[in-house]
Design a protein around this motif. Structure first.
Motif, mmCIF file in Angstrom:
data_model
loop_
_atom_site.group_PDB
_atom_site.id
_atom_site.type_symbol
_atom_site.label_atom_id
_atom_site.label_comp_id
_atom_site.label_asym_id
_atom_site.label_seq_id
_atom_site.Cartn_x
_atom_site.Cartn_y
_atom_site.Cartn_z
ATOM 1 N N SER A 1 0.837 -1.194 0.000
ATOM 2 C CA SER A 1 0.000 0.000 0.000
ATOM 3 C C SER A 1 0.875 1.247 0.000
ATOM 4 O O SER A 1 2.063 1.174 0.312
ATOM 5 C CB SER A 1 -0.927 0.015 1.214
ATOM 6 O OG SER A 1 -1.861 1.064 1.046
ATOM 7 N N PHE A 2 0.281 2.387 -0.374
ATOM 8 C CA PHE A 2 1.089 3.601 -0.539
ATOM 9 C C PHE A 2 1.428 4.312 0.763
ATOM 10 O O PHE A 2 2.323 5.133 0.799
ATOM 11 C CB PHE A 2 0.404 4.581 -1.500
ATOM 12 C CG PHE A 2 0.545 4.148 -2.924
ATOM 13 C CD1 PHE A 2 1.751 4.334 -3.590
ATOM 14 C CD2 PHE A 2 -0.485 3.521 -3.591
ATOM 15 C CE1 PHE A 2 1.910 3.903 -4.904
ATOM 16 C CE2 PHE A 2 -0.335 3.089 -4.899
ATOM 17 C CZ PHE A 2 0.861 3.281 -5.559
ATOM 18 N N THR A 3 0.683 3.993 1.841
ATOM 19 C CA THR A 3 1.071 4.562 3.129
ATOM 20 C C THR A 3 1.106 3.443 4.161
ATOM 21 O O THR A 3 0.428 2.412 4.008
ATOM 22 C CB THR A 3 0.067 5.643 3.632
ATOM 23 O OG1 THR A 3 -1.179 4.993 3.905
ATOM 24 C CG2 THR A 3 -0.148 6.753 2.605
ATOM 25 N N ALA A 4 1.888 3.672 5.190
ATOM 26 C CA ALA A 4 1.999 2.681 6.261
ATOM 27 C C ALA A 4 0.629 2.477 6.908
ATOM 28 O O ALA A 4 0.261 1.353 7.273
ATOM 29 C CB ALA A 4 3.017 3.146 7.294
ATOM 30 N N GLU A 5 -0.157 3.566 7.018
ATOM 31 C CA GLU A 5 -1.466 3.481 7.666
ATOM 32 C C GLU A 5 -2.419 2.594 6.862
ATOM 33 O O GLU A 5 -3.116 1.752 7.416
ATOM 34 C CB GLU A 5 -2.096 4.882 7.818
ATOM 35 C CG GLU A 5 -1.361 5.817 8.764
ATOM 36 C CD GLU A 5 -0.026 6.318 8.196
ATOM 37 O OE1 GLU A 5 0.065 6.468 6.955
ATOM 38 O OE2 GLU A 5 0.910 6.538 8.974
#
Ligand SMILES: [Zn+2]
Length: 403
Positions: A282-286
């Motif tokens: 995914s593009f962010t850790a979140e």
């Protein structure tokens, strides 16, 4: 997203462009440049360097960098990759305060057994016989780095930044060379990586976070005929786990795959253990965490329903990155694009590359598209006219003289 319309001076290096480049020196159609790129690419693609066996190409590149007057060192990357060569770092000092990294990787995917490396030239295109890999991923990038280094060497000392060429090993094995590289020791301000399969003009300014995941489903063994009721069927539970979780492109920015499954044993035993390996991106850790938590909840419930125990092991492979539009390398390339007739756009990549590691280690680096085609296959091809455009473009952005 279009990069057009950005403005402003170049940080700390105003005025180091030169008249030759301003007056069409950046034109991509330079036949000498195209010829040099063709010759070098064919030579490099004709020299085998699958991951962990880069020695011959590493030696060749050392010679080329040294011939440009660069100081070359090889790090001890082989100690962590298990290969026969380390990362090459070649430095050309400049009079401007800036230190700029130019990066590519020298390794390729494995060769098809029993077939020679025999790149074929057709006009400005380099392609394969259809039976062996080409390895323009990323020898095309290496050619761009060498050509830009040569331009830097042809630029007067006072007018050029310090150029640090970095050619890594074992990128195709999971960015192993870049992971080993001491990026801080390069003392660089920013970098350009030439490993984008996207078309020339596209800059990869964001890439994903990636995690390995292993699901272990534990049931209970029992004789399959005498007392199957006492068993807990791990394969059945694992199947329920797979059925319960979303696979593939879960959302535009979330991907999950299970790529391997292993378990069971004798046909007369209720299987007690299954393990499944996969990955999250995914593009962010979140967003990756959101996906992982949702999947683990569903997987846990499915395993429990079948009386099995589920344990999950996650391992971060690399962090994603997202360069802002005003990051120096992006801004430079946007500003220089018009003069060489390139239309810029910025894109995100669902894949990983050394660029992810450079950014993760604090070096703002953009991955520049070099128009690779059908990479990692025996049908790979590339047009060196595209590479010439990249050289002209980045050369102009760095204020380097044309050769
Ligand atoms: Zn590559």
């Amino acid at each position: 997203m279009s990069g057009k319309g950005a403005s402003g001076g170049r940080d700390g290096s105003d005025g180091h462009g030169n008249a030759a480049d301003q007056q069409g020196g950046g034109r991509a159609g330079d036949p000498l440049l195209v010829t040099r790129l063709l010759t070098r690419l064919v030579d490099l693609c004709g020299t085998a360097s699958p991951s962990r066996n880069e020695r011959e190409v590493a030696d060749k590149l050392r010679g080329e960098f040294e011939a440009l007057g660069m100081r070359v060192r090889e790090d001890d990357g082989s100690s962590s990759t298990g290969g026969n060569a380390g990362n090459l770092i070649a430095e050309l000092p400049g009079g401007l305060p800036e230190r700029v990294v130019l990066a590519a990787h020298m390794d390729t995917v494995p060769l098809a057994p029993g077939e020679p490396l025999a790149p074929i030239v057709e006009g400005t295109v380099v392609r394969t016989t259809g039976r062996q890999i080409l390895g323009a991923d990323d020898k095309a990038g290496v050619c761009v780095v060498l050509e830009l280094a040569a331009r830097a060497a042809a630029t007067p000392f006072a007018e050029r930044p310090t150029v640090v060429a970095v050619v890594t090993v074992c990128e195709e094995l999971g960015l192993l060379g870049a992971k080993h590289l001491d990026v801080a020791a390069l003392r660089a301000d920013h970098g350009y990586s030439f490993d984008g399969e996207v078309p020339v003009g596209e800059l990869i300014t964001a890439a994903v976070f990636k995690e390995d995941v292993t699901f272990t489903v534990e049931g209970r063994a029992a004789h399959a005929a005498l007392e199957p009721e006492r068993g807990v069927h791990a394969i059945k539970a694992a199947a329920a786990v797979v059925a319960a979780i979303p696979l593939g492109r879960v959302a535009d920015d979330q991907v999950l795959n299970i790529g391997a499954i292993q378990g069971g044993g004798s046909t007369n035993v209720v299987p007690a253990l299954v393990s499944m390996r996969g990955e999250f991106r995914s593009f962010t850790a979140e967003r990756l965490e959101e996906l992982a938590e949702r999947v683990l909840r569903l997987a846990q419930a499915a395993a429990t329903e079948h009386g099995a125990r589920l344990s999950v092991e996650r391992k971060r492979l690399y962090a994603g990155y997202s360069l802002p539009a005003d990051a120096v390398p992006v801004k430079r390339l946007v500003e220089a694009a018009g003069a060489v007739g390139i239309e810029v756009s910025t894109v995100s990549s669902i894949g990983g590359s050394d660029t992810s590691i450079f950014n993760q280690k604090g070096l703002p680096t953009v991955n520049v598209g070099v128009s690779m085609h059908e990479i990692h296959s025996v049908n790979e091809w590339i047009d060196v006219a595209d590479l010439a455009r990249v050289v002209a473009w980045v050369g102009a952005a760095l204020g380097l003289y044309r050769r």
